[in-house]
Design an enzyme around this catalytic site. Structure first.
Site, short mmCIF file in Angstrom:
data_model
loop_
_atom_site.label_atom_id
_atom_site.label_comp_id
_atom_site.label_asym_id
_atom_site.label_seq_id
_atom_site.Cartn_x
_atom_site.Cartn_y
_atom_site.Cartn_z
N GLU A 109 -9.42 -9.17 -6.97
CA GLU A 109 -8.73 -9.23 -8.25
C GLU A 109 -8.16 -7.84 -8.54
O GLU A 109 -8.80 -6.83 -8.25
CB GLU A 109 -9.67 -9.63 -9.39
N TYR A 121 -2.14 -3.36 -1.74
CA TYR A 121 -2.46 -4.72 -1.31
C TYR A 121 -1.22 -5.43 -0.75
O TYR A 121 -1.31 -6.20 0.20
CB TYR A 121 -3.07 -5.52 -2.45
C1 LIG Z 1 -5.54 2.31 -5.14
C2 LIG Z 1 -6.26 3.41 -4.34
C3 LIG Z 1 -7.58 2.86 -3.81
C4 LIG Z 1 -5.36 3.84 -3.15
O1 LIG Z 1 -6.09 4.78 -2.36
P1 LIG Z 1 -5.38 5.95 -1.52
O2 LIG Z 1 -6.37 6.48 -0.55
O3 LIG Z 1 -4.72 6.89 -2.44
O4 LIG Z 1 -4.25 5.11 -0.72
P2 LIG Z 1 -3.55 5.55 0.65
O5 LIG Z 1 -3.27 7.01 0.63
O6 LIG Z 1 -4.32 4.98 1.79
O7 LIG Z 1 -2.16 4.79 0.50
C5 LIG Z 1 -2.07 3.44 0.94
C6 LIG Z 1 -0.94 2.76 0.25
O8 LIG Z 1 -1.24 2.56 -1.12
C7 LIG Z 1 -0.03 2.65 -1.88
N1 LIG Z 1 -0.12 3.81 -2.74
C8 LIG Z 1 -1.05 4.80 -2.72
N2 LIG Z 1 -0.83 5.68 -3.72
C9 LIG Z 1 0.27 5.24 -4.37
C10 LIG Z 1 0.98 5.70 -5.51
N3 LIG Z 1 0.63 6.80 -6.18
N4 LIG Z 1 2.04 4.98 -5.92
C11 LIG Z 1 2.41 3.85 -5.28
N5 LIG Z 1 1.78 3.37 -4.19
C12 LIG Z 1 0.72 4.05 -3.75
C13 LIG Z 1 1.09 2.81 -0.87
O9 LIG Z 1 1.50 1.52 -0.45
C14 LIG Z 1 0.37 3.49 0.27
O10 LIG Z 1 1.00 3.29 1.51
P3 LIG Z 1 2.14 4.34 2.02
O11 LIG Z 1 1.44 5.67 2.04
O12 LIG Z 1 2.48 3.82 3.36
O13 LIG Z 1 3.23 4.29 1.02
C15 LIG Z 1 -6.49 4.68 -5.21
O14 LIG Z 1 -5.28 5.02 -5.85
C16 LIG Z 1 -7.58 4.51 -6.26
O15 LIG Z 1 -8.78 4.76 -5.98
N6 LIG Z 1 -7.19 4.15 -7.49
C17 LIG Z 1 -8.16 4.00 -8.58
C18 LIG Z 1 -9.11 2.84 -8.36
C19 LIG Z 1 -8.38 1.52 -8.22
O16 LIG Z 1 -7.38 1.23 -8.85
N7 LIG Z 1 -8.91 0.68 -7.31
C20 LIG Z 1 -8.38 -0.65 -7.06
C21 LIG Z 1 -8.94 -1.63 -8.02
S1 LIG Z 1 -8.25 -3.26 -7.76
#
Ligand SMILES: CC(C)(COP(=O)(O)OP(=O)(O)OC[C@H]1O[C@@H](n2cnc3c(N)ncnc32)[C@H](O)[C@@H]1OP(=O)(O)O)[C@@H](O)C(=O)NCCC(=O)NCCS
Length: 156
Positions: A109, A121
């Site tokens: 979700e 996702y």
């Molecule tokens: C969502 C989250 C887990 C992504 O983790 P991350 O380690 O920063 O992600 P990655 O560096 O592996 O990036 C993977 C992909 O996520 C997306 N992404 C990551 N940061 C982004 C940003 N600031 N804006 C848009 N897309 C983003 C992109 O698709 C990216 O792929 P790309 O680098 O090829 O464009 C992180 O931002 C987080 O912990 N957020 C807070 C908690 C949360 O929202 N969890 C999910 C609950 S459903």
């Protein structure tokens, strides 16, 4: 490239994962009791990513059995470590482990509003299963997404 170590999370990681949780979420947080339960009872597949020996990201995934979908309960990366590929690493590892267990579907979700999580996702190929009105504590709508693990590659 990212010099991160990915390993199974254990109950010894409870405090560290709660710190990550509290830095990443303002509502709908996993409680300390829930986190201990998830990490200790073998009900979930839990993974942690470490940088310099310190946990900075995790996934918690409920795996009820081969015939039922696994559920990604939480994924979070310390704010100062985001954007460096850690969630990509964790999700890729999780999907591989689920496939090895014969699990066919992964669900989760997510908040309906645009966010890095939704983009992540989408990148992995999750598709919309159901809209969840007022799903979150603050009243925001949610989306239930699903990834078919029998399909080929993700991350289009
Ligand atoms: C969502 C989250 C887990 C992504 O983790 P991350 O380690 O920063 O992600 P990655 O560096 O592996 O990036 C993977 C992909 O996520 C997306 N992404 C990551 N940061 C982004 C940003 N600031 N804006 C848009 N897309 C983003 C992109 O698709 C990216 O792929 P790309 O680098 O090829 O464009 C992180 O931002 C987080 O912990 N957020 C807070 C908690 C949360 O929202 N969890 C999910 C609950 S459903």
């Amino acid at each position: 490239m990212l010099d991160a170590k990915v390993r199974p999370a254990t109950v010894a990681d409870t405090e560290a994962l709660l710190v990550i949780e509290s830095r990443c979420f303002t509502s709908d947080k996993i409680s300390p009791r829930q986190m201990r339960y998830l990490l200790s009872r073998g009900v979930a597949l839990n993974t942690v990513a470490e940088l310099d020996g310190k946990p900075v990201a995790y996934t918690v995934c409920l795996v009820p059995g081969q015939q039922r979908p696994a559920r990604l309960y939480s994924i979070a990366v310390m704010p100062e470590c985001q954007g460096r590929g850690l969630s990509t690493l964790l999700l890729t590892s999780l999907i591989e482990q689920l496939r090895q267990r014969g699990c066919q579907r992964l669900r989760l979700e997510v908040r309906a509003s645009p966010s890095p999580a939704r983009t992540l996702y989408q990148k992995f190929g999750f598709t919309l299963l159901k809209k969840l009105p007022a799903y979150y504590e603050d009243g925001e709508d949610g989306l239930r997404l699903q990834l078919n693990l029998l399909n080929g590659t993700e991350q289009s």
